[in-house]
Design an enzyme around this catalytic site. Structure first.
Site, PDB file in Angstrom:
ATOM      1  CG  ASP A  63      -1.907   1.140   1.200  1.00 50.92           C
ATOM      2  OD1 ASP A  63      -1.652   2.137   0.489  1.00 50.92           O
ATOM      3  OD2 ASP A  63      -2.942   1.041   1.886  1.00 50.92           O
ATOM      4  CE1 TYR A  96      -7.167  10.741 -11.291  1.00 54.89           C
ATOM      5  CE2 TYR A  96      -7.899  12.020 -13.192  1.00 54.89           C
ATOM      6  CZ  TYR A  96      -7.179  10.964 -12.661  1.00 54.89           C
ATOM      7  OH  TYR A  96      -6.488  10.125 -13.511  1.00 54.89           O
TER       8      TYR A  96
HETATM    9  P1  NAD Z   1      -6.342   1.562 -12.587  1.00 51.77           P
HETATM   10  O1  NAD Z   1      -7.290   1.929 -11.495  1.00 51.77           O
HETATM   11  O2  NAD Z   1      -6.679   0.410 -13.456  1.00 51.77           O
HETATM   12  O3  NAD Z   1      -4.886   1.330 -11.995  1.00 51.77           O
HETATM   13  C1  NAD Z   1      -4.401   2.019 -10.870  1.00 51.77           C
HETATM   14  C2  NAD Z   1      -3.865   0.985  -9.910  1.00 51.77           C
HETATM   15  O4  NAD Z   1      -3.345   1.662  -8.755  1.00 51.77           O
HETATM   16  C3  NAD Z   1      -4.948   0.006  -9.395  1.00 51.77           C
HETATM   17  O5  NAD Z   1      -4.624  -1.327  -9.720  1.00 51.77           O
HETATM   18  C4  NAD Z   1      -4.964   0.237  -7.900  1.00 51.77           C
HETATM   19  O6  NAD Z   1      -5.179  -0.938  -7.137  1.00 51.77           O
HETATM   20  C5  NAD Z   1      -3.572   0.806  -7.663  1.00 51.77           C
HETATM   21  N1  NAD Z   1      -3.543   1.515  -6.378  1.00 51.77           N
HETATM   22  C6  NAD Z   1      -4.497   2.340  -5.875  1.00 51.77           C
HETATM   23  N2  NAD Z   1      -4.166   2.709  -4.633  1.00 51.77           N
HETATM   24  C7  NAD Z   1      -2.974   2.114  -4.356  1.00 51.77           C
HETATM   25  C8  NAD Z   1      -2.140   2.111  -3.210  1.00 51.77           C
HETATM   26  N3  NAD Z   1      -2.470   2.806  -2.122  1.00 51.77           N
HETATM   27  N4  NAD Z   1      -0.994   1.392  -3.260  1.00 51.77           N
HETATM   28  C9  NAD Z   1      -0.663   0.671  -4.361  1.00 51.77           C
HETATM   29  N5  NAD Z   1      -1.427   0.638  -5.467  1.00 51.77           N
HETATM   30  C10 NAD Z   1      -2.581   1.349  -5.466  1.00 51.77           C
HETATM   31  O7  NAD Z   1      -6.141   2.898 -13.441  1.00 51.77           O
HETATM   32  P2  NAD Z   1      -5.426   3.097 -14.865  1.00 51.77           P
HETATM   33  O8  NAD Z   1      -6.493   3.469 -15.821  1.00 51.77           O
HETATM   34  O9  NAD Z   1      -4.513   1.987 -15.171  1.00 51.77           O
HETATM   35  O10 NAD Z   1      -4.594   4.424 -14.555  1.00 51.77           O
HETATM   36  C11 NAD Z   1      -3.180   4.407 -14.335  1.00 51.77           C
HETATM   37  C12 NAD Z   1      -2.703   5.824 -14.122  1.00 51.77           C
HETATM   38  O11 NAD Z   1      -3.041   6.631 -15.251  1.00 51.77           O
HETATM   39  C13 NAD Z   1      -3.334   6.522 -12.912  1.00 51.77           C
HETATM   40  O12 NAD Z   1      -2.379   7.370 -12.312  1.00 51.77           O
HETATM   41  C14 NAD Z   1      -4.425   7.362 -13.527  1.00 51.77           C
HETATM   42  O13 NAD Z   1      -4.769   8.465 -12.718  1.00 51.77           O
HETATM   43  C15 NAD Z   1      -3.775   7.780 -14.836  1.00 51.77           C
HETATM   44  N6  NAD Z   1      -4.754   8.137 -15.880  1.00 51.77           N
HETATM   45  C16 NAD Z   1      -5.557   7.177 -16.430  1.00 51.77           C
HETATM   46  C17 NAD Z   1      -6.459   7.539 -17.425  1.00 51.77           C
HETATM   47  C18 NAD Z   1      -7.365   6.521 -18.079  1.00 51.77           C
HETATM   48  O14 NAD Z   1      -8.128   6.905 -18.978  1.00 51.77           O
HETATM   49  N7  NAD Z   1      -7.342   5.260 -17.682  1.00 51.77           N
HETATM   50  C19 NAD Z   1      -6.531   8.874 -17.859  1.00 51.77           C
HETATM   51  C20 NAD Z   1      -5.715   9.820 -17.259  1.00 51.77           C
HETATM   52  C21 NAD Z   1      -4.797   9.443 -16.291  1.00 51.77           C
END
Ligand code: NAD
Length: 319
Positions: A50, A146
């Protein structure tokens, strides 16, 4: 062999990034609070930590041979519904993850650090407004909390980079979609939610769409996003860089594309819901300097994503 730490590797984009880094010949450690849901990780080592906790963060960053590159993609995040309903968790959890990861990486003298930011750092736009460059994020007016946290985390990474001589690479992602992304449960984003609703609907049936369908967005297929991340990390491009498909469509167009791929006639029922900004239009000039180009038009990416989501819907129904 280069060694990389990828956080958020139990989630969507980072799970795909791990596969790409393996293809590039890296040794990879993945870290998350959960394992990937749909297919096993390809990371050489996968640890559950975490990252809101500094001690666990230090453990994630600790390895006898060290890491050349850290890709921080861990975040408490989801689509617009989640962003509006969980803003306190989003601000607190992500600020903790990002401050711990940035300070921890500097402590371990990591040479290159990647931070996954978002197009949510930008203000709202009017449809047809000229494209925004990265510096146009200031004066800042993100549409949601966010986005404010992402902007703060970008600045924190850059400050630690300046003080500790750590190379910082920051990508501002537009909406990303593809197989193995969250598709139900409340955290899913528009492309996955619409694929799911269409998969659940009868031919000729109706689906609910938040807003009036005119919001303009760009959707980037996950392989393109991962290619952008990889190229940006290897590049000399300083400061945040937008990564997004230059194809801009309305939410209503997105529904039409999904319905066409599904070979279904779908009626659109527009309902009140958290839509987010009216419009998006960003310059990709910086990421183009790395040689990056989006390879997937929305139709081609949905042709891969829709069957995967349809299969998940069927699996869930048959349980
Ligand atoms: P996702 O939710 O699938 O992946 C994020 C991961 O972070 C999850 O598996 C979650 O369990 C993990 N996580 C959360 N809290 C945690 C903690 N305390 N310790 C360890 N792990 C933790 O999201 P994603 O779509 O793969 O996004 C990845 C990154 O890209 C993020 O930073 C997100 O903000 C950014 N982002 C995504 C998008 C999109 O369209 N998917 C757009 C803009 C930015």
């Amino acid at each position: 062999m280069r060694r990389a730490l990828v956080t958020g590797a139990g989630g969507f984009i980072a799970h795909h990034l791990v596969k790409r880094l393996k293809r590039e010949g890296y040794w990879v450690r993945g870290v998350d609070i959960k394992s990937p849901e749909y297919s096993p990780t390809q990371a050489d080592d996968f640890q559950i930590f975490d990252l809101r906790d500094m001690e666990q963060c230090r453990k994630a960053l600790s390895d006898p041979q060290g890491f050349d590159e850290v890709f921080n993609l861990a975040a408490d995040m989801g689509g617009m519904g989640f962003i509006h309903s969980a803003e306190c968790d989003i601000m607190r959890h992500n600020a903790l993850i990002n401050s711990n990861m940035t300070a921890g990486a500097a402590e371990k003298k990591i040479k290159r650090y990647f931070f996954s930011s978002s197009a949510c750092v930008y203000r709202d736009m009017k449809p047809g407004a000229p494209e925004l460059k990265e510096e146009d994020a200031y004066p800042a007016l993100p549409d949601n909390e966010y986005g404010w946290e992402k902007l703060y985390a970008e600045r924190m990474a850059l400050a630690f980079g300046r003080k500790h001589g750590m190379v910082i690479r920051i990508a501002r992602f537009q909406n990303c979609y593809g197989p193995e992304g969250t598709w139900h449960g409340g955290r899913e984003k528009a492309p996955a939610a619409i694929c799911r609703k269409v998969a659940e609907a009868e031919n000729g049936g109706a689906i609910e769409i938040w807003g009036d369908g005119t919001a303009v967005r760009s959707y980037t297929y996950v392989d393109d996003m991962v290619d952008g991340i990889y190229r940006l990390m290897q590049s000399q491009v300083e400061g945040p860089a937008n990564i997004g498909n230059p194809e801009y469509l309305t939410v209503s167009d997105l529904v039409d594309i999904v319905a066409e791929i599904a070979k279904k006639k779908i009626k659109k029922k527009f309902v009140d819901g958290p839509v987010g900004v009216l419009s998006r239009n960003f310059s990709n000039e910086k990421i183009y300097r790395t040689g990056w180009q989006a390879q997937f038009k929305l139709k081609n990416g949905i042709a891969i994503t829709y069957p995967w989501i349809e299969e998940q819907v069927k699996k869930l129904r048959s349980r």
